[in-house]
Design a protein around this motif. Structure first.
Motif, PDB file in Angstrom:
ATOM      1  N   HIS A  39     -13.866  -4.135 -14.666  1.00  0.00           N
ATOM      2  CA  HIS A  39     -14.716  -3.936 -15.838  1.00  0.00           C
ATOM      3  C   HIS A  39     -15.207  -2.497 -15.872  1.00  0.00           C
ATOM      4  O   HIS A  39     -16.270  -2.187 -15.331  1.00  0.00           O
ATOM      5  N   VAL A  40     -14.441  -1.639 -16.529  1.00  0.00           N
ATOM      6  CA  VAL A  40     -14.807  -0.225 -16.614  1.00  0.00           C
ATOM      7  C   VAL A  40     -15.118   0.223 -18.037  1.00  0.00           C
ATOM      8  O   VAL A  40     -15.716   1.268 -18.237  1.00  0.00           O
ATOM      9  N   ASP A  41     -14.698  -0.557 -19.037  1.00  0.00           N
ATOM     10  CA  ASP A  41     -14.876  -0.154 -20.435  1.00  0.00           C
ATOM     11  C   ASP A  41     -15.858  -1.054 -21.172  1.00  0.00           C
ATOM     12  O   ASP A  41     -15.933  -2.249 -20.903  1.00  0.00           O
ATOM     13  N   ILE A  42     -16.559  -0.453 -22.134  1.00  0.00           N
ATOM     14  CA  ILE A  42     -17.313  -1.220 -23.119  1.00  0.00           C
ATOM     15  C   ILE A  42     -16.399  -1.395 -24.333  1.00  0.00           C
ATOM     16  O   ILE A  42     -16.150  -2.485 -24.784  1.00  0.00           O
ATOM     17  N   LYS A  43     -15.867  -0.278 -24.824  1.00  0.00           N
ATOM     18  CA  LYS A  43     -14.814  -0.276 -25.836  1.00  0.00           C
ATOM     19  C   LYS A  43     -13.551   0.197 -25.123  1.00  0.00           C
ATOM     20  O   LYS A  43     -13.631   1.049 -24.226  1.00  0.00           O
ATOM     21  N   PRO A  44     -12.383  -0.325 -25.469  1.00  0.00           N
ATOM     22  CA  PRO A  44     -11.161   0.044 -24.752  1.00  0.00           C
ATOM     23  C   PRO A  44     -10.986   1.558 -24.593  1.00  0.00           C
ATOM     24  O   PRO A  44     -11.040   2.310 -25.561  1.00  0.00           O
ATOM     25  N   GLY A  45     -10.851   1.968 -23.336  1.00  0.00           N
ATOM     26  CA  GLY A  45     -10.598   3.369 -23.016  1.00  0.00           C
ATOM     27  C   GLY A  45     -11.808   4.247 -22.808  1.00  0.00           C
ATOM     28  O   GLY A  45     -11.675   5.402 -22.387  1.00  0.00           O
ATOM     29  N   ASP A  46     -13.036   3.754 -23.051  1.00  0.00           N
ATOM     30  CA  ASP A  46     -14.201   4.640 -22.964  1.00  0.00           C
ATOM     31  C   ASP A  46     -14.740   4.841 -21.545  1.00  0.00           C
ATOM     32  O   ASP A  46     -15.483   5.769 -21.291  1.00  0.00           O
ATOM     33  N   ARG A  47     -14.404   3.964 -20.602  1.00  0.00           N
ATOM     34  CA  ARG A  47     -14.853   4.025 -19.201  1.00  0.00           C
ATOM     35  C   ARG A  47     -16.375   4.100 -19.097  1.00  0.00           C
ATOM     36  O   ARG A  47     -16.934   4.677 -18.186  1.00  0.00           O
ATOM     37  N   ALA A  48     -17.069   3.453 -20.059  1.00  0.00           N
ATOM     38  CA  ALA A  48     -18.525   3.564 -20.151  1.00  0.00           C
ATOM     39  C   ALA A  48     -19.292   2.399 -19.533  1.00  0.00           C
ATOM     40  O   ALA A  48     -20.516   2.420 -19.518  1.00  0.00           O
ATOM     41  N   SER A  49     -18.617   1.389 -19.014  1.00  0.00           N
ATOM     42  CA  SER A  49     -19.332   0.256 -18.437  1.00  0.00           C
ATOM     43  C   SER A  49     -19.827   0.596 -17.034  1.00  0.00           C
ATOM     44  O   SER A  49     -19.090   1.115 -16.202  1.00  0.00           O
ATOM     45  N   ALA A  50     -21.078   0.267 -16.780  1.00  0.00           N
ATOM     46  CA  ALA A  50     -21.649   0.471 -15.444  1.00  0.00           C
ATOM     47  C   ALA A  50     -21.378  -0.728 -14.540  1.00  0.00           C
ATOM     48  O   ALA A  50     -21.610  -0.670 -13.333  1.00  0.00           O
ATOM     49  N   CYS A  51     -20.847  -1.808 -15.080  1.00  0.00           N
ATOM     50  CA  CYS A  51     -20.679  -3.052 -14.335  1.00  0.00           C
ATOM     51  C   CYS A  51     -19.728  -2.900 -13.145  1.00  0.00           C
ATOM     52  O   CYS A  51     -20.086  -3.185 -12.013  1.00  0.00           O
ATOM     53  N   ARG A  52     -18.493  -2.524 -13.411  1.00  0.00           N
ATOM     54  CA  ARG A  52     -17.441  -2.329 -12.388  1.00  0.00           C
ATOM     55  C   ARG A  52     -17.059  -3.615 -11.650  1.00  0.00           C
ATOM     56  O   ARG A  52     -16.501  -3.577 -10.572  1.00  0.00           O
ATOM     57  N   GLY A  53     -17.358  -4.785 -12.245  1.00  0.00           N
ATOM     58  CA  GLY A  53     -16.985  -6.057 -11.630  1.00  0.00           C
ATOM     59  C   GLY A  53     -15.496  -6.344 -11.772  1.00  0.00           C
ATOM     60  O   GLY A  53     -14.798  -5.732 -12.575  1.00  0.00           O
ATOM     61  N   THR A  54     -15.015  -7.306 -11.011  1.00  0.00           N
ATOM     62  CA  THR A  54     -13.623  -7.734 -11.106  1.00  0.00           C
ATOM     63  C   THR A  54     -13.452  -8.605 -12.341  1.00  0.00           C
ATOM     64  O   THR A  54     -14.236  -9.516 -12.585  1.00  0.00           O
ATOM     65  N   MET A  55     -12.417  -8.309 -13.110  1.00  0.00           N
ATOM     66  CA  MET A  55     -12.068  -9.088 -14.291  1.00  0.00           C
ATOM     67  C   MET A  55     -10.904 -10.007 -13.897  1.00  0.00           C
ATOM     68  O   MET A  55      -9.817  -9.529 -13.603  1.00  0.00           O
ATOM     69  N   ARG A  56     -11.144 -11.312 -13.849  1.00  0.00           N
ATOM     70  CA  ARG A  56     -10.115 -12.277 -13.451  1.00  0.00           C
ATOM     71  C   ARG A  56      -9.413 -12.828 -14.697  1.00  0.00           C
ATOM     72  O   ARG A  56     -10.068 -13.111 -15.711  1.00  0.00           O
ATOM     73  N   CYS A  74     -15.134 -11.085 -16.650  1.00  0.00           N
ATOM     74  CA  CYS A  74     -15.760 -10.381 -15.532  1.00  0.00           C
ATOM     75  C   CYS A  74     -16.551 -11.369 -14.674  1.00  0.00           C
ATOM     76  O   CYS A  74     -17.380 -12.125 -15.200  1.00  0.00           O
ATOM     77  N   VAL A  75     -16.304 -11.360 -13.367  1.00  0.00           N
ATOM     78  CA  VAL A  75     -17.011 -12.277 -12.480  1.00  0.00           C
ATOM     79  C   VAL A  75     -18.461 -11.855 -12.270  1.00  0.00           C
ATOM     80  O   VAL A  75     -19.292 -12.670 -11.883  1.00  0.00           O
ATOM     81  N   ALA A  76     -18.786 -10.588 -12.551  1.00  0.00           N
ATOM     82  CA  ALA A  76     -20.147 -10.105 -12.346  1.00  0.00           C
ATOM     83  C   ALA A  76     -21.054 -10.362 -13.550  1.00  0.00           C
ATOM     84  O   ALA A  76     -22.190 -10.782 -13.389  1.00  0.00           O
ATOM     85  N   CYS A  77     -20.534 -10.111 -14.764  1.00  0.00           N
ATOM     86  CA  CYS A  77     -21.412 -10.203 -15.938  1.00  0.00           C
ATOM     87  C   CYS A  77     -20.915 -11.144 -17.029  1.00  0.00           C
ATOM     88  O   CYS A  77     -21.620 -11.374 -18.004  1.00  0.00           O
ATOM     89  N   GLY A  78     -19.703 -11.675 -16.899  1.00  0.00           N
ATOM     90  CA  GLY A  78     -19.189 -12.622 -17.877  1.00  0.00           C
ATOM     91  C   GLY A  78     -18.496 -12.005 -19.081  1.00  0.00           C
ATOM     92  O   GLY A  78     -18.007 -12.730 -19.954  1.00  0.00           O
ATOM     93  N   PHE A  79     -18.414 -10.686 -19.162  1.00  0.00           N
ATOM     94  CA  PHE A  79     -17.746 -10.003 -20.270  1.00  0.00           C
ATOM     95  C   PHE A  79     -16.299 -10.482 -20.387  1.00  0.00           C
ATOM     96  O   PHE A  79     -15.618 -10.654 -19.381  1.00  0.00           O
ATOM     97  N   VAL A  80     -15.825 -10.718 -21.615  1.00  0.00           N
ATOM     98  CA  VAL A  80     -14.468 -11.209 -21.850  1.00  0.00           C
ATOM     99  C   VAL A  80     -13.696 -10.173 -22.664  1.00  0.00           C
ATOM    100  O   VAL A  80     -14.223  -9.629 -23.643  1.00  0.00           O
ATOM    101  N   ARG A  81     -12.451  -9.919 -22.258  1.00  0.00           N
ATOM    102  CA  ARG A  81     -11.608  -8.967 -22.980  1.00  0.00           C
ATOM    103  C   ARG A  81     -10.153  -9.380 -22.863  1.00  0.00           C
ATOM    104  O   ARG A  81      -9.676  -9.694 -21.775  1.00  0.00           O
TER     105      ARG A  81
END
Length: 106
Positions: A39-56, A74-81
Motif C-alpha cells: 500500500h504505497v499509493d492513494i491515487k495510482p502512481g502517487d506514492r502518497a500513502s503513509a500506510c505501507r501495509g501488505t496488500m493481499r 490492505c491488511v493494515a488499513c483495509g484499503f481496496v484497489r
C-alpha cells in the motif's frame, strides 16, 4: 512521478521474490509469484500513502476496459484497489497462483 521512476524492481516483502520491472511499457505493482502488493499509493502512481501495509489479493474479476484484475485489500488499513493482471508471456503473473486464487473464491 514519471513512469520510469515508478517502473522499478523490488523484493517482495511477503514472499521474498526478486521482482524485475516490466519491459513491455507497463509497470509492475504486485509480486508475480505470490500476487501481493504494498500500500504505497492513494491515487495510482502517487506514492502518497503513509500506510505501507501488505496488500493481499482477495479475488479476480473482469473489468470491461482492463480485462482481468486482482482485487487487493490492505491488511493494515483495509484499503481496496484493483490491479491489472500482468499477462505478458515472459514476465507475467504466475498463472497457477491466479488459478488458485480464483478457485478459492468461487
Amino acid at each position: 512521478m514519471s513512469r520510469t521512476a515508478q517502473n522499478q524492481g523490488f523484493t517482495c516483502e511477503n514472499c521474498g521474490a526478486s521482482v524485475a520491472p516490466l519491459s513491455n511499457g507497463s509497470y509492475r505493482n504486485h509480486c508475480p509469484t505470490c500476487l501481493c502488493s504494498k500500500h504505497v499509493d492513494i491515487k495510482p502512481g502517487d506514492r502518497a500513502s503513509a500506510c505501507r501495509g501488505t496488500m493481499r489479493p482477495q479475488h479476480v474479476e473482469h473489468r470491461r476496459r482492463k480485462g482481468l484484475v486482482l482485487v487487493h485489500r490492505c491488511v493494515a488499513c483495509g484499503f481496496v484497489r484493483p490491479n491489472k493482471i500482468a499477462d505478458d508471456p515472459v514476465q507475467g503473473d504466475d498463472i497457477d497462483a491466479i488459478i488458485a486464487l480464483m478457485a478459492r473464491h468461487r
